[in-house]
Design an enzyme around this catalytic site. Structure first.
Site, PDB file in Angstrom:
ATOM      1  N   GLY A  11       0.822  -1.212   0.000  1.00  9.44           N
ATOM      2  CA  GLY A  11       0.000   0.000   0.000  1.00  9.44           C
ATOM      3  C   GLY A  11       0.856   1.262   0.000  1.00  9.44           C
ATOM      4  O   GLY A  11       2.084   1.197  -0.110  1.00  9.44           O
ATOM      5  N   TYR A 145     -14.175   1.870   9.739  1.00  3.99           N
ATOM      6  CA  TYR A 145     -12.731   2.084   9.890  1.00  3.99           C
ATOM      7  C   TYR A 145     -12.412   2.508  11.324  1.00  3.99           C
ATOM      8  O   TYR A 145     -11.547   1.937  11.973  1.00  3.99           O
ATOM      9  CB  TYR A 145     -12.293   3.171   8.905  1.00  3.99           C
ATOM     10  CG  TYR A 145     -10.814   3.439   8.836  1.00  3.99           C
ATOM     11  CD1 TYR A 145      -9.910   2.431   8.511  1.00  3.99           C
ATOM     12  CD2 TYR A 145     -10.314   4.724   9.058  1.00  3.99           C
ATOM     13  CE1 TYR A 145      -8.551   2.707   8.418  1.00  3.99           C
ATOM     14  CE2 TYR A 145      -8.960   5.000   8.952  1.00  3.99           C
ATOM     15  CZ  TYR A 145      -8.082   3.980   8.637  1.00  3.99           C
ATOM     16  OH  TYR A 145      -6.739   4.255   8.541  1.00  3.99           O
TER      17      TYR A 145
END
Ligand code: UDP
Length: 311
Positions: A11, A145
């Site tokens: 990422g 999240y």
């Protein structure tokens, strides 16, 4: 040789960590299921000391031999990703953190968690200090999240207290730089892409909400200092220089010399009105503070996006 596992290593921030630790001489195991990561972020590292493992960390993790550090970065991390992958976001923060902690216990490794300023939610205390508990809507679109990372912190602390695992928890504030995904939906990639393509710049709400943006190389340096410190409790890392989103849009138009116009779109649900890290703990414990100016950081980032768009 120091052996380190990085989940989410393909990422944006994970891949910069891979670079940094590889250069420090670590043997790096980069694990990613590639739902938001991309192997192009790590394709430049060819060496016997670097291993890419395509794996979903919510499933049992196996690495042969010793591990010194387990750095758990895997997670979708932008509002668009939470909408697209809400269940994976919850699973990687909960089940993935559990698996990574289990491995840390087995290997007697130091466990490092990438947490987030999102755990403060739409904060009622400003700037945010580590002892603030936050103001989070558990059932809103960002809740997947925020709550996953809050759970991950709780799980890390439980392993620390119950199993004696050495933990490091970084609360990462808005970070930008090369390798952000063009279409990840965050303000900086959106604005730069729109400006370079001559499209309208989409400011959400009236643009008066604030953020404080840290350049990725500063963040990575702070993360490394935390990794090798003895601090088991959370530390904020970010750049305290705060600005409105409208100011950021104007700055990007200016920097790209774009003819794009700003348009105002609806503000997403639970979008925090303000955000600024209090970094006194990082300054004191890690002797760290960001050094890259916004102008320099934006210049590097725009250059990266220019290449990506023209590729
Ligand atoms: N934002 C915006 N236009 C965009 C993308 C984001 O105005 O095209 C706003 C967003 O509503 C938020 C701020 O920019 O107020 C930062 O958004 P980002 O997704 O980068 O990060 P986060 O909200 O997680 O801090």
């Amino acid at each position: 040789m120091i052996r380190t596992l990085i989940t989410g290593g393909a990422g944006f921030i994970g891949s910069h960590m891979c670079d940094y630790l590889f250069k420090k001489g670590h043997e790096v195991f980069c694990m990613d299921n590639l739902i938001t990561g991309d192997t192009s972020n790590i394709a430049h590292i060819h060496d016997d000391r670097f291993h890419f493992i395509k794996h979903d960390v919510t499933k049992y993790i196996y690495i042969k031999g010793k591990l010194d550090y387990i750095i758990h970065f895997a997670s979708p991390a932008s509002p668009i990703d939470y909408l697209q992958y809400p269940i994976q976001t919850l699973k990687v923060g909960s089940l993935g953190t559990h698996k990574a902690l289990g491995l840390a216990k087995e290997k007697k490794a130091i466990f490092f968690l990438a947490s987030t300023s999102e755990i403060y939610g739409d904060p009622l205390i400003h700037p945010q200090k580590e002892d603030y508990w936050g103001n989070v809507n558990p059932i809103g679109i960002r809740g997947v999240y925020d709550e996953a990372k809050r759970f991950a912190e709780a799980m890390a602390m439980a392993y620390h207290r119950y199993h004696g695992i050495d933990t490091r928890i970084v609360r990462i504030f808005n970070t930008y730089g090369p390798r952000m995904r063009i279409n990840d939906g965050r303000a900086i990639p959106n604005f730069i892409t729109q400006a370079l393509k001559g499209e309208d710049i989409t400011v959400y709400g009236d643009g008066s909400q604030t953020r404080s943006f840290c350049y990725v190389s500063d963040l990575v340096e702070g993360i490394y200092r935390l990794l090798i410190s003895n601090e088991d409790y959370p530390v904020n890392l970010g750049n305290p220089s705060e600005m409105t989103i409208l100011q950021m849009a104007e700055k990007i138009i200016d920097f790209t010399k774009s003819k794009s116009k700003i348009v105002f779109n609806p503000l997403p649900e639970d979008d925090p009105k303000v955000r600024q890290p209090d970094i006194s703990k990082a300054k004191e414990v890690l002797k760290w503070q960001p050094g890259v100016t916004l102008d320099k950081g934006l210049e590097e980032t725009i250059q990266y996006f220019r290449k990506k768009i023209n590729a």
